[in-house]
Design a protein around this motif. Structure first.
Motif, PDB file in Angstrom:
ATOM      1  N   PHE A  58      16.280  17.635  31.884  1.00  0.00           N
ATOM      2  CA  PHE A  58      15.026  17.042  31.604  1.00  0.00           C
ATOM      3  C   PHE A  58      14.010  18.023  32.270  1.00  0.00           C
ATOM      4  CE2 PHE A  58      11.058  14.813  32.785  1.00  0.00           C
ATOM      5  CZ  PHE A  58      10.871  13.942  31.815  1.00  0.00           C
ATOM      6  N   ASP A  60       9.652  19.018  32.321  1.00  0.00           N
ATOM      7  CA  ASP A  60       8.193  18.586  32.104  1.00  0.00           C
ATOM      8  C   ASP A  60       7.521  19.892  32.612  1.00  0.00           C
ATOM      9  OD1 ASP A  60       5.612  17.534  31.580  1.00  0.00           O
ATOM     10  OD2 ASP A  60       6.024  15.716  32.854  1.00  0.00           O
ATOM     11  N   ASP A 175      11.428  10.215  44.396  1.00  0.00           N
ATOM     12  CA  ASP A 175      10.892  11.480  44.033  1.00  0.00           C
ATOM     13  C   ASP A 175      11.245  12.095  42.663  1.00  0.00           C
ATOM     14  OD1 ASP A 175      10.054  12.308  46.436  1.00  0.00           O
ATOM     15  OD2 ASP A 175      11.948  13.346  47.026  1.00  0.00           O
ATOM     16  N   VAL A 176      12.488  11.315  42.059  1.00  0.00           N
ATOM     17  CA  VAL A 176      12.875  11.745  40.830  1.00  0.00           C
ATOM     18  C   VAL A 176      13.442  10.469  40.317  1.00  0.00           C
ATOM     19  CG1 VAL A 176      14.667  12.900  39.160  1.00  0.00           C
ATOM     20  CG2 VAL A 176      13.278  14.130  41.091  1.00  0.00           C
ATOM     21  N   GLU A 177      13.026  10.217  38.782  1.00  0.00           N
ATOM     22  CA  GLU A 177      13.476   9.112  38.254  1.00  0.00           C
ATOM     23  C   GLU A 177      13.521   9.312  36.654  1.00  0.00           C
ATOM     24  OE1 GLU A 177      12.483   4.872  39.101  1.00  0.00           O
ATOM     25  OE2 GLU A 177      12.660   4.523  36.746  1.00  0.00           O
ATOM     26  N   VAL A 178      14.767   9.754  36.107  1.00  0.00           N
ATOM     27  CA  VAL A 178      15.109  10.079  34.741  1.00  0.00           C
ATOM     28  C   VAL A 178      16.260   9.404  34.262  1.00  0.00           C
ATOM     29  CG1 VAL A 178      15.529  12.132  33.204  1.00  0.00           C
ATOM     30  CG2 VAL A 178      14.331  12.335  35.263  1.00  0.00           C
TER      31      VAL A 178
ATOM     32  N   ASN B 329       6.759   4.517  40.422  1.00  0.00           N
ATOM     33  CA  ASN B 329       6.592   4.503  38.984  1.00  0.00           C
ATOM     34  C   ASN B 329       6.794   3.231  38.304  1.00  0.00           C
ATOM     35  OD1 ASN B 329       9.217   3.698  39.214  1.00  0.00           O
ATOM     36  ND2 ASN B 329      10.126   5.908  38.698  1.00  0.00           N
ATOM     37  N   THR B 331       8.985   1.245  37.141  1.00  0.00           N
ATOM     38  CA  THR B 331      10.010   0.630  37.756  1.00  0.00           C
ATOM     39  C   THR B 331       9.759  -0.208  39.217  1.00  0.00           C
ATOM     40  OG1 THR B 331      11.609   2.029  36.604  1.00  0.00           O
ATOM     41  CG2 THR B 331      12.696   0.370  37.902  1.00  0.00           C
ATOM     42  N   ASP B 332       9.200   0.667  39.924  1.00  0.00           N
ATOM     43  CA  ASP B 332       8.950   0.214  41.287  1.00  0.00           C
ATOM     44  C   ASP B 332       7.939  -0.974  41.003  1.00  0.00           C
ATOM     45  OD1 ASP B 332      10.459   2.071  42.119  1.00  0.00           O
ATOM     46  OD2 ASP B 332       9.090   3.306  43.053  1.00  0.00           O
ATOM     47  N   LEU B 543      -2.198  11.103  37.856  1.00  0.00           N
ATOM     48  CA  LEU B 543      -1.462   9.979  38.365  1.00  0.00           C
ATOM     49  C   LEU B 543      -2.262   9.456  39.370  1.00  0.00           C
ATOM     50  CD1 LEU B 543       1.088   8.510  38.269  1.00  0.00           C
ATOM     51  CD2 LEU B 543       2.155   9.788  39.956  1.00  0.00           C
ATOM     52  N   ILE B 550      -1.439   6.544  34.967  1.00  0.00           N
ATOM     53  CA  ILE B 550      -1.924   7.745  34.606  1.00  0.00           C
ATOM     54  C   ILE B 550      -3.262   7.492  33.709  1.00  0.00           C
ATOM     55  CG2 ILE B 550      -1.507   9.905  33.189  1.00  0.00           C
ATOM     56  CD1 ILE B 550       1.247   9.835  33.856  1.00  0.00           C
ATOM     57  N   ARG B 599       3.887   7.044  29.784  1.00  0.00           N
ATOM     58  CA  ARG B 599       4.304   8.590  29.698  1.00  0.00           C
ATOM     59  C   ARG B 599       5.185   8.851  30.519  1.00  0.00           C
ATOM     60  NH1 ARG B 599      -0.274  12.871  29.950  1.00  0.00           N
ATOM     61  NH2 ARG B 599      -0.705  12.473  28.027  1.00  0.00           N
ATOM     62  N   LEU B 600       6.209   9.691  30.238  1.00  0.00           N
ATOM     63  CA  LEU B 600       7.559   9.967  30.884  1.00  0.00           C
ATOM     64  C   LEU B 600       7.348  11.072  31.591  1.00  0.00           C
ATOM     65  CD1 LEU B 600      10.026   8.491  30.623  1.00  0.00           C
ATOM     66  CD2 LEU B 600      10.945  10.092  29.025  1.00  0.00           C
ATOM     67  N   THR B 601       7.694  10.889  32.976  1.00  0.00           N
ATOM     68  CA  THR B 601       7.573  11.967  33.956  1.00  0.00           C
ATOM     69  C   THR B 601       8.928  12.287  34.656  1.00  0.00           C
ATOM     70  OG1 THR B 601       6.947  10.944  35.847  1.00  0.00           O
ATOM     71  CG2 THR B 601       5.232  11.553  34.215  1.00  0.00           C
ATOM     72  N   VAL B 602       8.961  13.135  35.190  1.00  0.00           N
ATOM     73  CA  VAL B 602      10.326  13.404  36.226  1.00  0.00           C
ATOM     74  C   VAL B 602      10.441  12.476  37.303  1.00  0.00           C
ATOM     75  CG1 VAL B 602       9.426  15.077  37.941  1.00  0.00           C
ATOM     76  CG2 VAL B 602      11.886  15.223  36.876  1.00  0.00           C
ATOM     77  N   GLN B 603       9.121  11.663  37.537  1.00  0.00           N
ATOM     78  CA  GLN B 603       9.356  10.767  38.443  1.00  0.00           C
ATOM     79  C   GLN B 603       9.376   9.122  37.758  1.00  0.00           C
ATOM     80  OE1 GLN B 603       5.537  11.700  40.627  1.00  0.00           O
ATOM     81  NE2 GLN B 603       7.006  11.209  42.337  1.00  0.00           N
ATOM     82  N   GLY B 604       9.602   9.345  36.712  1.00  0.00           N
ATOM     83  CA  GLY B 604      10.029   7.880  35.415  1.00  0.00           C
ATOM     84  C   GLY B 604       8.794   7.731  34.767  1.00  0.00           C
TER      85      GLY B 604
END
Lengths: 185, 764
Positions: A58, A60, A175-178, B329, B331-332, B543, B550, B599-604
């Motif tokens: 992934f 970005d 920190d990360v959620e994919v 994010n 989910t949280d 963010l 965002i 929006r999708l980011t590496v943190q969800g």
């Protein structure tokens, strides 16, 4: 009058000089303090029975906001195989890319990867431990035993759990959620 | 120099209507000729007690005191003069009433002379202001009908006028437009509320005089006037709040020199505030402490034909942000929504940890006034402001050595320099007026994670206001032209190059006041104003940890154009005082945010809001009344309703205050034993659920309505020779659990529970 002006200027001067940032309040210098940006997650799957490896990612590259992700792979694995999986976390907004995995490893006592499987037949085990007592898993290296063909997804979460690491994915900061769509075929 | 001086002996302003009468004596004189101004009308705005001055300008006004009153002086050849009535023990007030041929006074230039605005204008002073001591500016202003708040928790509070806030409201701190990062909904005004002797809210576009962007209203924060006579004065205030175990101390000392140094007057003021974790009815809110340290100095050299004044103020605060509101994010966020109680629980503590804000604001102002012969007066006002904002995320750096430095993740520095030159022409027949030029330069530097870019803005405006006054009529017209140029500086990685934005437009105003008789006054105002889009609206792209969302700006946004109409009807007689104000604000290209795809980011995934614009109509009603129905008993009522409609999308505009109605009963007396002017007010505030919000604009539907009970009480007594003013109040008396739509933390936690406040003031 002169005394007053002197006093006034002195008081104002003291105040103004007191307004500069003090010690720990001072932010980092330069335009950009995002040393810690995470842009990419790369999962490398090594088939234990052969030398083949599969890489899914992934990416970005400009971080959250701005542009959308440039790469968001579907994980495709063969059925009934044992894979050794290593996770890599990168900051690819800088050149050369920053390997954040090393940092996480150094602070493995405060970090943990979690993998949540939905509708995919995978038998999952951690292959690394930290130095907490008792040791807790880290999850940079894991083992995935695939079962029958299935189609679902894997959610990968990296949690920062400073001094509170407890092997639970609800603790700490994300920190990360994919979420990777995952196909076993 | 022509100058009218009113020496008043004002003895009281509140208390029982049936209680013994108070006599106010005074003299209205022309200072140049030292002759009295004969036959002026002197009356109290809300209660209609009035008197005429005799042929020498002396008057004697006997009245029964009530709360919140305003003294008005009218004379055919003079402007309507008004002044909020002071505390009863301030037995001497000085009203420098400038002659009508000189001025349409501008209240920011000389606070002692305020022409009545043709917009709706409400003032908080005297006991009503005392009741707000220790609270932040936004909470204090919410006592005024039609003013509500936009909150981030309980410590970050912004005023909302007629549904609009932030960049659409102008706050004038001692005459200078407050310039910080006011675009942000979690950026509260950087002003010590204790600096104010009087807070005035002008509802409606007052753009011509104050700047084109004031499309919703203007808030005037007016400090204590410098001492008039030789001598020293001051006051000391202590306030304690049970919730958050908050303590506030504030003091002021002023001095005017005698003899040759008589033109010189000084004043210094300071406030310190410290509070810990706030408490909802069932749990503490972790990390909601506050620390604030403010100070100001003022000096003036005043002669007949010129004066020069300098003012410096420093504001500094450290505010803990409720840590349960900093979520990772989507989910949280969903986990938090579903929780009955925030997972981040805490006990009481004064500790302010991450996430937090540190804000500093420094203002230096110099104002000079010169008499330009008999033709008029010239005012030159220059000011520089430096605003620093540090935001600390909850999330510390992963790297331990970086984390140990404990640096803010986000930092903004903004410098603003303003210069205004204003000339008031001498009165010509029934006309008076002023022309002015205004310029402002701003430089904004941003460091840390990306939210908005660096920029420089240059704003310039030229304006003229003319007022005609005769008999029962006051008519005012004004025009203004502004240009605004913003240069956005290139920023590594995110923005390719420098970009320039140029906006220009005209503002206009027409208003009239009709004093039908001593009971009725009508106000009408029609105004056009405009506001250039802010840099956040153009460029935001990042963010917000506080709301786990965002925001995405749009560089194609046009300026907002507002067409504002207000009609106010004020009635007062012996027992009843009431004001109703109707308004309609048509805003072309109104800028708002609308939820789009997450929006999708590496943190969800994160909810994403996009800046859009559409034609909108905001209309509503503000109402207040007080009615004395029996000896010692007064009913009070206050209501505010606003409707905001997006004409293009045919939907409601989100984030508008819900309907509210407050009713109370006040019991008061002239004295009770040794306690002077004791009073007790019981009131109930009903806030309805906001049903007029589009569901797709928000993460959660608006919360339910609520009802709160509050008590206010107070009185004065003398301890030896020292006057002591006491106040005791309880807000949210029944410890009701509720959430408010206009609080951004409504997603995460309940509002504050019961709060007992004790106030003590010692004037000297």
């Amino acid at each position: 009058m002169k005394k007053f002006i002197f006093l006034f200027v002195a008081i104002v001067g003291i105040y103004v000089s007191g307004c500069k940032c003090k010690g720990t309040d001072c932010p980092c210098d330069g335009d950009n303090c995002e040393e810690e940006l995470i842009t990419s997650v790369v999962l490398t799957f090594k088939d234990s029975a052969s030398t083949d490896s599969l890489v899914y990612a992934f990416r970005d590259p400009d971080g959250d906001g701005a542009n959308a992700a440039t790469e968001h792979d579907t994980i495709r694995l063969a059925a009934d195989k044992t894979y050794l999986v290593s996770a890599k976390i990168l900051n690819e907004s800088v050149s050369p890319a920053d390997n954040i995995t090393e940092e996480i490893y150094e602070e493995r006592n405060d970090h943990q990867f979690f993998y949540l499987f939905t509708n995919v037949n995978v038998n999952f085990t951690y292959k690394d431990d930290d130095t907490n007592t008792p040791p807790l898993p880290v999850g940079i290296n894991t083992q995935w035993k695939t079962g029958a063909a299935s189609n679902g997804n894997v959610q990968m979460i990296l949690k920062h759990q400073p001094s509170v690491k407890d092997n639970k994915q609800t603790t700490g900061d994300t920190d990360v959620e994919v979420v990777f769509q995952t196909v076993i075929q | 120099m022509k100058k009218v001086v009113v020496f008043g002996l004002i003895l009281a302003l509140w208390g029982s209507v049936q209680a013994q009468n108070i006599t106010l004596k005074g003299n209205i004189a022309d200072a140049e000729t030292h002759e009295g101004v004969p036959f002026a009308t002197v009356y109290l705005k809300n209660t209609a007690f009035g008197a005429y001055a005799d042929s020498l300008g002396n008057f004697e006004l006997t009245y029964t005191p009530t709360q919140h009153d305003t003294l008005l002086v009218q004379h055919v050849s003079f402007f309507t003069y008004q002044q909020a009535i002071d505390f009863p023990k301030n037995s001497e007030i000085h009203l420098d009433l400038k002659p009508n041929r000189m001025v349409v006074a501008c209240p920011i230039v000389d606070k002692r002379l305020q022409p009545t605005f043709t917009q709706t204008q409400n003032t908080l002073s005297g006991i009503a202001l005392e009741e707000t001591y220790g609270q932040n500016l936004g909470t204090a202003l919410a006592k005024i009908a039609g003013v509500t708040t936009l909150q981030t928790g309980s410590t970050i509070v912004k005023p909302v006028i007629h549904g609009l806030h932030s960049n659409r409201i102008l706050i004038l701190n001692n005459g200078i437009r407050q310039e910080g990062q006011q675009w942000g909904s979690e950026h509260a005004p950087e002003i010590d509320a204790f600096i104010a002797k009087q807070l005035t809210v002008v509802k409606g576009a007052a753009a011509v005089r104050y700047g084109s962007d004031a499309i919703a209203g203007v808030i005037l924060v007016e400090p204590n006037a410098l001492r008039f006579h030789t001598g020293t004065e001051g006051d000391l205030h202590f306030v304690g709040f049970s919730n958050g175990r908050t303590g506030v101390i504030s003091g002021r000392i002023g001095h005017r020199f005698g003899g040759k140094m008589n033109p010189l007057a000084l004043q210094a003021q300071g406030t310190y505030k410290r509070g810990g974790n706030l408490q909802t009815p069932t749990y503490f809110l972790k990390n909601t402490g506050i620390e604030e340290l403010n100070g100001s100095f003022m000096a003036e050299w005043k002669k007949e034909n010129y004066s020069i004044e300098t003012f410096y103020s420093h504001f500094e605060t450290r505010i803990g942000i409720f840590s349960g509101a900093h979520v990772g994010n989507l989910t949280d966020l969903m986990n938090v929504f579903e929780a009955e109680k925030p997972a981040d629980s805490a006990n009481f503590s004064y500790k302010i940890a991450r996430p937090s804000q540190v804000v500093r604001h420094d203002l230096v102002k110099t104002k000079a006034f010169f008499r330009t012969g008999n033709a008029g007066r010239l005012y030159i006002t220059g000011a520089s402001q430096f605003n620093v904002r540090y935001e600390y995320d909850k999330h510390r750096p992963r790297n331990d050595s970086l984390a140990a430095l404990n640096r803010p993740e986000f930092r903004m520095h903004i410098f603003s320099h303003t210069l205004e030159t204003l000339w008031e022409h001498a009165r010509f027949y029934h006309f008076s007026g002023q022309i002015g030029v205004f310029g402002m330069f701003q430089n904004n530097d941003v460091y840390g994670r990306f939210l908005i870019p660096d920029y420089q803005t240059f704003t310039s405006g030229i304006f003229a206001v003319e007022r005609w006054q005769k008999d029962k009529w006051e008519i005012e017209g004004g025009l203004r032209y502004d240009v605004r140029n913003t240069n956005v500086k290139a920023w590594k990685g995110k923005i390719a190059a420098d970009t320039s934005f140029f906006f220009q437009n005209i503002s206009a105003n027409f208003g009239a006041i009709f004093h039908a008789n001593e009971h009725y006054t009508f106000y009408f105002n029609a105004g056009k104003a405009w506001r250039a889009p802010g840099v956040n609206e153009l460029y935001s792209n990042g963010l917000h940890h506080g709301s786990a969302s965002i925001e995405v700006g749009d560089r194609q946004l046009q300026a907002e154009k507002a067409y504002n109409f207000i009609l106010t009807n004020n009635f007062h007689n012996d027992n009843l005082g009431a004001e109703i104000s109707l308004y309609r604000n048509y805003i072309q290209d109104f800028i708002y945010t609308q939820a789009g795809a997450a929006r999708l980011t590496v943190q969800g995934a994160f909810p994403t809001f996009y800046y859009k614009q559409a034609n909108a109509v905001l209309s509503g009603v503000d109402f207040y009344a007080h009615y004395t129905f029996a000896k010692h008993f007064t009913l009070q009522s206050k209501m505010a309703i606003v409707r905001a409609w997006n004409r293009e999308a045919q939907t409601w505009i989100p984030y508008m205050p819900a309907d509210r109605w407050e009713n109370g009963i006040k019991i008061s007396a002239q004295n009770w034993g040794k306690l002077d002017l004791p009073y007790l007010t019981l009131s109930g505030l009903k806030v309805w659920a906001q049903k007029r919000a589009p569901l797709d604009a928000d993460l959660l539907p608006p919360p339910q309505g609520y009802f709160l009970f509050n008590i206010e009480s107070g009185g004065h007594f003398h301890w030896k020779k020292q006057e002591v003013r006491l106040g005791l109040s309880v807000s949210n008396l029944l410890n009701t659990k509720y959430r408010d739509y206009m609080n951004r933390f409504r997603y995460y936690a309940n509002e504050m529970g019961q709060n007992v406040t004790l106030r003590m003031s010692f004037p000297f």
